[in-house]
Write a protein that holds these residues in place. Structure first.
Motif, mmCIF file in Angstrom:
data_model
loop_
_atom_site.group_PDB
_atom_site.id
_atom_site.type_symbol
_atom_site.label_atom_id
_atom_site.label_comp_id
_atom_site.label_asym_id
_atom_site.label_seq_id
_atom_site.Cartn_x
_atom_site.Cartn_y
_atom_site.Cartn_z
ATOM 1 N N TYR A 256 38.888 57.165 40.220
ATOM 2 C CA TYR A 256 39.178 56.817 41.611
ATOM 3 C C TYR A 256 39.798 55.423 41.720
ATOM 4 O O TYR A 256 40.792 55.215 42.403
ATOM 5 N N GLY A 257 39.168 54.476 41.003
ATOM 6 C CA GLY A 257 39.581 53.090 41.224
ATOM 7 C C GLY A 257 40.516 52.561 40.158
ATOM 8 O O GLY A 257 40.952 51.413 40.231
ATOM 9 N N GLY A 258 40.817 53.432 39.167
ATOM 10 C CA GLY A 258 41.560 52.968 38.004
ATOM 11 C C GLY A 258 42.798 52.169 38.324
ATOM 12 O O GLY A 258 43.022 51.069 37.801
ATOM 13 N N LYS A 259 43.579 52.693 39.261
ATOM 14 C CA LYS A 259 44.881 52.070 39.499
ATOM 15 C C LYS A 259 44.762 50.673 40.104
ATOM 16 O O LYS A 259 45.692 49.902 40.061
ATOM 17 N N TRP A 260 43.584 50.375 40.700
ATOM 18 C CA TRP A 260 43.462 49.081 41.353
ATOM 19 C C TRP A 260 42.961 47.972 40.432
ATOM 20 O O TRP A 260 42.942 46.825 40.803
ATOM 21 N N PHE A 261 42.532 48.381 39.238
ATOM 22 C CA PHE A 261 41.916 47.386 38.366
ATOM 23 C C PHE A 261 42.811 46.179 38.145
ATOM 24 O O PHE A 261 42.380 45.036 38.179
ATOM 25 N N LEU A 262 44.074 46.460 37.908
ATOM 26 C CA LEU A 262 44.984 45.380 37.532
ATOM 27 C C LEU A 262 45.825 44.907 38.702
ATOM 28 O O LEU A 262 46.604 43.968 38.583
ATOM 29 N N SER A 263 45.632 45.569 39.855
ATOM 30 C CA SER A 263 46.427 45.156 41.007
ATOM 31 C C SER A 263 45.828 43.908 41.631
ATOM 32 O O SER A 263 44.646 43.851 41.954
ATOM 33 N N PRO A 264 46.664 42.868 41.836
ATOM 34 C CA PRO A 264 46.113 41.616 42.388
ATOM 35 C C PRO A 264 45.610 41.788 43.810
ATOM 36 O O PRO A 264 44.697 41.080 44.237
ATOM 37 N N SER A 265 46.130 42.775 44.573
ATOM 38 C CA SER A 265 45.693 42.930 45.962
ATOM 39 C C SER A 265 44.236 43.380 46.038
ATOM 40 O O SER A 265 43.625 43.359 47.098
ATOM 41 N N ALA A 266 43.684 43.835 44.917
ATOM 42 C CA ALA A 266 42.283 44.244 44.921
ATOM 43 C C ALA A 266 41.346 43.043 44.783
ATOM 44 O O ALA A 266 40.137 43.204 44.848
ATOM 45 N N TYR A 267 41.907 41.879 44.602
ATOM 46 C CA TYR A 267 41.053 40.702 44.416
ATOM 47 C C TYR A 267 41.209 39.712 45.569
ATOM 48 O O TYR A 267 41.701 38.613 45.404
ATOM 49 N N LYS A 268 40.786 40.163 46.734
ATOM 50 C CA LYS A 268 40.828 39.272 47.888
ATOM 51 C C LYS A 268 39.853 38.126 47.637
ATOM 52 O O LYS A 268 38.726 38.349 47.195
ATOM 53 N N TRP A 269 40.253 36.935 48.044
ATOM 54 C CA TRP A 269 39.404 35.751 47.826
ATOM 55 C C TRP A 269 38.943 35.668 46.365
ATOM 56 O O TRP A 269 37.848 35.209 46.080
ATOM 57 N N TYR A 270 39.755 36.195 45.456
ATOM 58 C CA TYR A 270 39.448 36.198 44.016
ATOM 59 C C TYR A 270 38.173 36.979 43.672
ATOM 60 O O TYR A 270 37.638 36.855 42.579
ATOM 61 N N LEU A 271 37.695 37.766 44.643
ATOM 62 C CA LEU A 271 36.489 38.567 44.353
ATOM 63 C C LEU A 271 36.910 39.976 43.961
ATOM 64 O O LEU A 271 37.833 40.540 44.569
ATOM 65 N N PRO A 272 36.268 40.579 43.001
ATOM 66 C CA PRO A 272 36.636 41.950 42.640
ATOM 67 C C PRO A 272 36.125 42.928 43.702
ATOM 68 O O PRO A 272 35.167 42.657 44.415
ATOM 69 N N ASN A 273 36.758 44.062 43.795
ATOM 70 C CA ASN A 273 36.308 45.131 44.675
ATOM 71 C C ASN A 273 34.947 45.635 44.184
ATOM 72 O O ASN A 273 34.644 45.553 42.999
ATOM 73 N N ILE A 274 34.116 46.192 45.116
ATOM 74 C CA ILE A 274 32.751 46.471 44.661
ATOM 75 C C ILE A 274 32.660 47.604 43.653
ATOM 76 O O ILE A 274 31.717 47.665 42.884
ATOM 77 N N TYR A 275 33.648 48.506 43.638
ATOM 78 C CA TYR A 275 33.472 49.568 42.630
ATOM 79 C C TYR A 275 33.689 49.027 41.220
ATOM 80 O O TYR A 275 33.219 49.610 40.253
#
Lengths: 461, 461, 461
Positions: B401-420
């Protein structure tokens, strides 16, 4: 007295792997089925019969003798005879003295005789040790060996030793004996197999009646009204749309009806100032079927959930969606996202999901094996606290869903309110009264009354 | 010694349908409630009381006598008195000799006294036969007859016969006696009704804490961040979107926490080279609440499933869908089906469904009535093999589900990783270590240690 | 004979809170684990061992003596030795006379020896009182204290008193004893822990086989055919589309297979005119695994429901929907609502929902704790009446869903029928034959045969 001899027979370590002989009086269907099963389990079986000619229906390895001869061969005699013929045992009283007589008879009606068959047998033969057993097992099931249903065999009797001997046989047939105490329990055991969900009757009829009412109410407003005044044929609403209106309404009303009798009881106790007077009969009966009402409510709620989730798959809904999009395109205007709408839609869905979740939790804790592992305090916590929370959530779900239509005149076709307005009456009333009962000035005297310490007026009966 | 006489009384075939008299010491709430119920069930009841004036609260058909007189009338005496007043029974020791005394008392706190009330009573009156019973039943439930909860009555005592007599009374009141053995079990039985889900406490607090943390984490990233930087008001995400992010994360982490202590245990045993030393306390406690952790994980997973299935019904989602289609139309370009997208969407859905299916299976087998019908080998097969399979499937579901977002910088708002991404840490660690433990070179010594045959170093304590 | 002394030891009110000493023969893994647990529960433990040197593996508070000395210290001796070494007990026969010997041994294979280990022990030492117990508990579970699985300990033995003494120990270890009757049950108890879902084997292999067949059948028709003839790559159908075709087909066929053996049995009984001849072996076995077949069918049905509900979330489906809407817009024609389509779509969904609802109800009533609370009449009502209703609804669901394709040639790729056509064969056959069997002219003789009163031909064996 051959009491001792029979004991030794039963309890001696049978190193030779031989089980004690069992005698069966009567070669009817159940007698034969039981004999078959016992021979399979290694018991020598002797039949006592009027005609000692060996019928080919009787299990091959069984002996057939006269009643007197057969009885003398065994310490345990199974009476596979109908109650009307028990009289013929009186002449055998001498031989049956001290023997264990197993009464397996059933009646055709609940409480057919003033005393149970087993007690009647014990009265006829006061010297014998009567045990009631096996009447809840079906001959067909014994015969075919396919005991999918309950393997429990209720056993009762006044003689502990005799009961133990019968329970050993029950276990040897791979069934589970359940000691129900003295022979006084025989009446209950004889009534047991005749019942067909007795406590479910009222809840089921009530919900069938209400369902039918709401179904036709919706049919009138949603299909017939639309057909007459708007010339639209929405007859297919019968399959999903109307059931999905009736189910949540039923679930909510039945859930409220689970908590209503508790409210009545509290009011009656507060009014009377004592808990030591019986509630009116209708209230007692109502309180006893609360669990059943709740489970039926859960069934309706589950159906509502599935009916709702299936929505996007319906031809009608996908047609309506396309129509909406196409009209937006053709009119060249795109509607912006309404934050209010998003809030309303998301919050009633969330409320419904949480309410249903708690509802399912209540259902799971009412499974016998779960509720047996829970003490009284825990059970009350789940069923009362979580139950009220579920009721609050479900009521809020309905309120948020239907809120905007309350004051809209289009919701009152033929001057009749929409059914979710009807569905809110009972739950809202329950919640309001419960809210009042929680106030300390009301709760304190009620708690005292329930602890038995207080009563306002001195009353004597 | 009137031991024999009482036996005969209890066991004689009571053809006259009369039950033996029961004496109740104490006319408090529970004594009255029990008396009521016993009279209903056909027992003659005699109350022993200081004042023999008949209060109108005492059941009408009951006699009220002095303690000594009342005790002489019955073989079974129910002590419905608080522990502090047991002393007054000492002068009656003579009369109570050989009688069955039923201790029904409860305490206010867990382990309030060094010895249980029943054992204390037995010490005071060594000639009597003390049986502990009825303390788990509520007076209110007995009174109102609405025993929805457990009908089980725990019974314990050192005298088998006395226990049988009490169990017969329990059965006659339509309750189910459960023999808990000797009087040493009384402490446990007295503690039982005071508990409120003791083993659930830690798992529930843990999951509440984690849920709160993840909720505010998501709130910050999905609502507040978007509002500050993109000027979009997505406050309605609180209702469904955020819960539906928190639930799967909680389900996955808790499921991994079920299997983590087993991993720790294996490592500790491998390191120590023996299984005969106790685990650290925290690990023992953790292992004991694995079932509860798993069930809470299942609850979160179920909520996730319903929240997800409800998606197409949300106003926000249907608005987004229309917007997408309309923009395609207006731009006059139709997107072709992306095979990769179809594969990703279908496979994470399929993985999630299968994982959830196995999860539900694990939940069903942990129902007490199901796990009792399963032997140790079968239980381990289901809970260990199928449980790990569920963990693998659920982890894979999250990864796909989340694979594609791992390396996407937009998934790191405020430099925090997404919860998944956070949610994957524990399950991946568990799976990797478990994978290592499965290797023969590690598995073989571990199996030997668990069979008790091997220990690397010779240690003496 | 020290039988009496041991009794007094066990039954005397132990006011000093001391439990009776227990002796354990054998210091292997299980002996040590059991000793640990017993010492924790307050039992003084004496080990009987060849070498009386205290190994540091043996619990600290336990004494280690020679076999003879240890045996003399206790009334109960636990034989934690393998069957092959039982011979060495013969010289101790004198000392073990009247003692309670607890056989806890297990075998490596089902029915490894002609007689059970416990019976063998009883033959070797006819003066001792042998009780079988504890063999179903795992040493690892006892050791670690994490008994998540069954706490039930099966106990059997010929001496009631000895059994009671052992059951008291079982209860003191917080386990639940289950009396399985005389020592003849030992074989069954010894086989129990070796089983791995024996009745599930055939249903699981059958459904795995059928699932594989249908999966490849669909793969060929839906993916490979489309790829070859239409040049479309629908490989992602493997994840959801094909499973969601196979699952309902499996559910329907397995549900029909639950009711098929009952139909065969009725035909055989009608043909033979008697119920007193055994069914062929395959039919007997089939009837015994009907519950398992039904539960697997329920699992497939549940998967089908979730796979279906997930549909609108699939990338493929939302792409298809957009394409449909966009093509309508571009062609400037809006399709009107087809009443027939709305009826078909809504009614097959409604039929499926109701069928699944009844199916789940059947599943719940087959939970052991629920079916134990239901009498034979109620069980037959639910499983037979409601079960057939579920089968009718599910068959109708499939018929309405696939009806329009029956005669369409495009449904016969490579001249093979679509799988839902295949899936209808068995259920339709079952329903038609059942319909015939309900006719009074067939039903009446069948009922008579099942009541055992009638048989057409006189047959003798």
């Amino acid at each position: 007295m051959n009491k001792n001899s029979s004991n030794i027979m039963a309890l001696a370590p049978n190193t030779s792997n031989k089980r004690e002989t069992v005698c069966i009086f009567g070669t009817g269907d159940f007698g034969r089925a039981l004999g078959h099963k016992m021979i399979q389990s290694g018991y020598p079986v002797v039949y006592g019969s009027r005609s000692t000619q060996i019928s080919n229906l009787i299990p091959k390895d069984a002996e057939v003798l006269s009643h007197a001869e057969a009885a003398q061969k065994a310490a345990i005699i199974i009476i596979a005879i109908q109650r009307q013929h028990y009289n013929f045992l009186i002449p055998l009283a001498e031989i049956l003295h001290g023997k264990v007589l197993v009464d397996i008879s059933n009646n055709l009606k609940l409480n057919q005789y003033p005393e149970s068959n087993a007690e009647y047998l014990a009265q006829l033969l006061p010297g014998s040790r009567v045990v009631k057993a096996f009447n809840t097992v079906s001959a067909w099931a014994l015969q075919s060996g396919t005991l999918d249903a309950s393997r429990q065999v209720f056993v009762c009797g006044d003689d502990v030793e005799a009961k133990q001997m019968v329970m050993n046989i029950v276990r040897a047939l791979s069934l589970t004996p359940l000691d129900k105490g003295s022979l006084l329990a025989a009446q209950e055991i004889e009534n047991y197999p005749l019942q067909l969900f007795p406590i479910w009757k009222f809840p089921i009829f009530l919900s069938l009646g209400l369902t039918a009412f709401f179904f036709f109410y919706c049919l009138a407003l949603d299909v017939i009204y639309t057909y007459i005044y708007e010339r639209n044929n929405f007859s297919f609403f019968i399959a999903i749309t109307i059931p999905n209106r009736v189910c949540p309404v039923m679930a909510l009303i039945l859930l409220a009806l689970v908590y209503l009798p508790g409210i009545f009881a509290a009011i009656i106790q507060l009014y009377r100032g004592t808990k030591y007077r019986r509630f009116p009969d209708w209230l007692d009966k109502w309180m006893l079927c609360r669990k059943q009402l709740g489970l039926i409510a859960l069934a309706f709620a589950s159906l509502h959930v599935v009916f709702t989730l299936v929505t996007p798959m319906r031809a009608f809904v996908s047609w309506r969606t396309s129509k909406g999009i196409i009209s937006q395109v053709l009119n060249n205007k795109t509607e912006p996202l309404s934050n209010t709408n998003a809030w309303i839609s998301d919050s009633y869905l969330a409320l419904g999901i949480l309410g249903f979740f708690l509802f399912v939790l209540l259902g799971i804790t009412s499974l016998p094996s779960v509720s047996n592992n829970v003490n009284w305090r825990e059970f009350r916590f789940v069923q009362s606290k979580l139950g009220y929370l579920a009721l609050i959530l479900c009521t809020a779900h309905t309120l948020v869903y239907g809120g905007k239509w309350f004051l809209s005149p289009s919701a009152y076709k033929w001057y009749l309110p929409n059914i979710y307005i009807l569905s809110l009456i009972v739950p809202c009333a329950v919640l309001v009264v419960k809210f009042v009962l929680i106030f300390p000035c009301v709760d304190k005297p009620l708690t005292q009354i329930r602890q038995g310490w207080e009563r306002n007026p001195k009353h004597s009966e």
